[in-house]
Design an enzyme around this catalytic site. Sequence first.
Site, PDB file in Angstrom:
ATOM      1  N   THR A 193      -1.042   4.048  -2.906  1.00 21.04           N
ATOM      2  CA  THR A 193      -1.801   4.620  -1.784  1.00 21.04           C
ATOM      3  C   THR A 193      -0.887   5.135  -0.674  1.00 21.04           C
ATOM      4  O   THR A 193      -1.338   5.370   0.458  1.00 21.04           O
ATOM      5  CB  THR A 193      -2.744   3.549  -1.191  1.00 21.04           C
ATOM      6  OG1 THR A 193      -1.969   2.387  -0.864  1.00 21.04           O
ATOM      7  CG2 THR A 193      -3.834   3.165  -2.164  1.00 21.04           C
ATOM      8  N   TYR A 203     -10.494   8.258 -12.359  1.00 17.61           N
ATOM      9  CA  TYR A 203     -10.266   6.935 -11.762  1.00 17.61           C
ATOM     10  C   TYR A 203     -11.600   6.212 -11.551  1.00 17.61           C
ATOM     11  O   TYR A 203     -11.768   5.047 -11.932  1.00 17.61           O
ATOM     12  CB  TYR A 203      -9.505   7.091 -10.440  1.00 17.61           C
ATOM     13  CG  TYR A 203      -9.041   5.791  -9.839  1.00 17.61           C
ATOM     14  CD1 TYR A 203      -7.912   5.137 -10.324  1.00 17.61           C
ATOM     15  CD2 TYR A 203      -9.722   5.195  -8.775  1.00 17.61           C
ATOM     16  CE1 TYR A 203      -7.481   3.935  -9.770  1.00 17.61           C
ATOM     17  CE2 TYR A 203      -9.304   4.005  -8.213  1.00 17.61           C
ATOM     18  CZ  TYR A 203      -8.174   3.377  -8.714  1.00 17.61           C
ATOM     19  OH  TYR A 203      -7.754   2.189  -8.179  1.00 17.61           O
ATOM     20  N   ASN A 239      -4.477  -6.000 -14.307  1.00 16.03           N
ATOM     21  CA  ASN A 239      -4.233  -5.337 -13.017  1.00 16.03           C
ATOM     22  C   ASN A 239      -3.550  -3.979 -13.167  1.00 16.03           C
ATOM     23  O   ASN A 239      -3.654  -3.145 -12.263  1.00 16.03           O
ATOM     24  CB  ASN A 239      -3.382  -6.284 -12.154  1.00 16.03           C
ATOM     25  CG  ASN A 239      -2.729  -5.575 -10.989  1.00 16.03           C
ATOM     26  OD1 ASN A 239      -3.374  -5.322  -9.971  1.00 16.03           O
ATOM     27  ND2 ASN A 239      -1.451  -5.221 -11.130  1.00 16.03           N
TER      28      ASN A 239
HETATM   29  P1  NAD Z   1       1.073   0.151  -8.046  1.00 16.50           P
HETATM   30  O1  NAD Z   1       1.197   1.555  -8.515  1.00 16.50           O
HETATM   31  O2  NAD Z   1       1.877  -0.297  -6.881  1.00 16.50           O
HETATM   32  O3  NAD Z   1       1.335  -0.873  -9.244  1.00 16.50           O
HETATM   33  C1  NAD Z   1       0.790  -0.658 -10.514  1.00 16.50           C
HETATM   34  C2  NAD Z   1       1.610  -1.419 -11.524  1.00 16.50           C
HETATM   35  O4  NAD Z   1       1.044  -1.173 -12.825  1.00 16.50           O
HETATM   36  C3  NAD Z   1       3.071  -0.951 -11.571  1.00 16.50           C
HETATM   37  O5  NAD Z   1       3.935  -2.057 -11.629  1.00 16.50           O
HETATM   38  C4  NAD Z   1       3.118  -0.124 -12.853  1.00 16.50           C
HETATM   39  O6  NAD Z   1       4.391  -0.099 -13.477  1.00 16.50           O
HETATM   40  C5  NAD Z   1       2.093  -0.850 -13.721  1.00 16.50           C
HETATM   41  N1  NAD Z   1       1.605  -0.005 -14.807  1.00 16.50           N
HETATM   42  C6  NAD Z   1       1.163   1.267 -14.730  1.00 16.50           C
HETATM   43  N2  NAD Z   1       0.852   1.730 -15.954  1.00 16.50           N
HETATM   44  C7  NAD Z   1       1.111   0.714 -16.826  1.00 16.50           C
HETATM   45  C8  NAD Z   1       0.994   0.575 -18.238  1.00 16.50           C
HETATM   46  N3  NAD Z   1       0.577   1.597 -19.011  1.00 16.50           N
HETATM   47  N4  NAD Z   1       1.340  -0.601 -18.790  1.00 16.50           N
HETATM   48  C9  NAD Z   1       1.793  -1.623 -18.019  1.00 16.50           C
HETATM   49  N5  NAD Z   1       1.931  -1.548 -16.685  1.00 16.50           N
HETATM   50  C10 NAD Z   1       1.594  -0.389 -16.100  1.00 16.50           C
HETATM   51  O7  NAD Z   1      -0.500  -0.030  -7.779  1.00 16.50           O
HETATM   52  P2  NAD Z   1      -1.309  -1.148  -6.966  1.00 16.50           P
HETATM   53  O8  NAD Z   1      -1.811  -0.514  -5.718  1.00 16.50           O
HETATM   54  O9  NAD Z   1      -0.550  -2.421  -6.897  1.00 16.50           O
HETATM   55  O10 NAD Z   1      -2.586  -1.310  -7.925  1.00 16.50           O
HETATM   56  C11 NAD Z   1      -2.775  -2.424  -8.788  1.00 16.50           C
HETATM   57  C12 NAD Z   1      -4.205  -2.369  -9.313  1.00 16.50           C
HETATM   58  O11 NAD Z   1      -5.128  -2.444  -8.221  1.00 16.50           O
HETATM   59  C13 NAD Z   1      -4.554  -1.083 -10.067  1.00 16.50           C
HETATM   60  O12 NAD Z   1      -5.414  -1.363 -11.150  1.00 16.50           O
HETATM   61  C14 NAD Z   1      -5.294  -0.272  -9.016  1.00 16.50           C
HETATM   62  O13 NAD Z   1      -6.165   0.681  -9.604  1.00 16.50           O
HETATM   63  C15 NAD Z   1      -6.044  -1.376  -8.307  1.00 16.50           C
HETATM   64  N6  NAD Z   1      -6.468  -1.008  -6.968  1.00 16.50           N
HETATM   65  C16 NAD Z   1      -5.568  -0.652  -6.019  1.00 16.50           C
HETATM   66  C17 NAD Z   1      -6.015  -0.289  -4.752  1.00 16.50           C
HETATM   67  C18 NAD Z   1      -5.094   0.119  -3.654  1.00 16.50           C
HETATM   68  O14 NAD Z   1      -5.594   0.537  -2.591  1.00 16.50           O
HETATM   69  N7  NAD Z   1      -3.782   0.020  -3.804  1.00 16.50           N
HETATM   70  C19 NAD Z   1      -7.396  -0.282  -4.483  1.00 16.50           C
HETATM   71  C20 NAD Z   1      -8.278  -0.659  -5.484  1.00 16.50           C
HETATM   72  C21 NAD Z   1      -7.800  -1.021  -6.727  1.00 16.50           C
END
Ligand code: NAD
Length: 239
Positions: A190, A152, A87
């Site tokens: 976001t 991305y 994730n």
């Molecule tokens: P977020 O930024 O709130 O959380 C991301 C987490 O990943 C954080 O805890 C961060 O510390 C961790 N992280 C980042 N780089 C890292 C690394 N190198 N090693 C270990 N941990 C790392 O983001 P989110 O919105 O919770 O997104 C989670 C996943 O869902 C991501 O892969 C994102 O691309 C995907 N996603 C999110 C959305 C959205 O609308 N929020 C939509 C589609 C996909």
Amino acid sequence: LADLTDRVAVVTGGARGIGAAYVRALHDAGARVVVADLLEDAGSALAAELGERARFVALDVTDEDRWQEVVADTVEAWGGVDVLVNNAGIANAGPIEHYPRAKWDAVIAVNLTGTYLGCRAVVPAMKAGGGGSIINISSVEGMRGSTHLHGYVASKFGVRGLTKSLAVELGEAGIRVNSVHPGFIDTEMTAKIDPSGLPIPLRRGGRAEDLTGTVLYLAGESSAYVTGAEIVVDGGMIN
Ligand code: NAD
């Protein structure tokens, strides 16, 4: 939704956002959960709150050696790895003339290479345990083009493709590999986007909890015959 009693799950990026919701849901379903993240304070606090069936490990998903340690420690502590949720992710953007290589490299490294390294690290443990479920978090941006989101989009298409090839290769080992494609979900990633302008048929932005049912389904026995699938959870946005 799923009985994951005695299962061991690793969630990368599990300290906050959608990842923390996956951690809570897997834990509530009975699993022992490894919260793997860069964020030590938030990750440790979440694991401490959940108690003895949760542990935090510091992990940068781009660090191949650290992945080996995390899997070895998990196997030693809890006997195996049954579920991996890849994730952890970052996002960046810019028109192509102002999208420098450093941005490209960073987002490919975390989102795509980090997912590849995670899959590679857990496969021996899953084979030893007789199977497992790998859940790769892609995005609706892994299914369509989006202006400015070049790295991305490429990374999330890559996650989708990696999922397919691993599903074909690992089926005979009893390891299922599927991808999840969230739409707009309200998190720190976001925070600058207003969902009210997005064409979402269900008329609201998503919440982290909107994803947990899909991950529990893919982690548990209800999806025993599902591999190589891509599940879109976006309120209907990319129909
Ligand atoms: P977020 O930024 O709130 O959380 C991301 C987490 O990943 C954080 O805890 C961060 O510390 C961790 N992280 C980042 N780089 C890292 C690394 N190198 N090693 C270990 N941990 C790392 O983001 P989110 O919105 O919770 O997104 C989670 C996943 O869902 C991501 O892969 C994102 O691309 C995907 N996603 C999110 C959305 C959205 O609308 N929020 C939509 C589609 C996909």
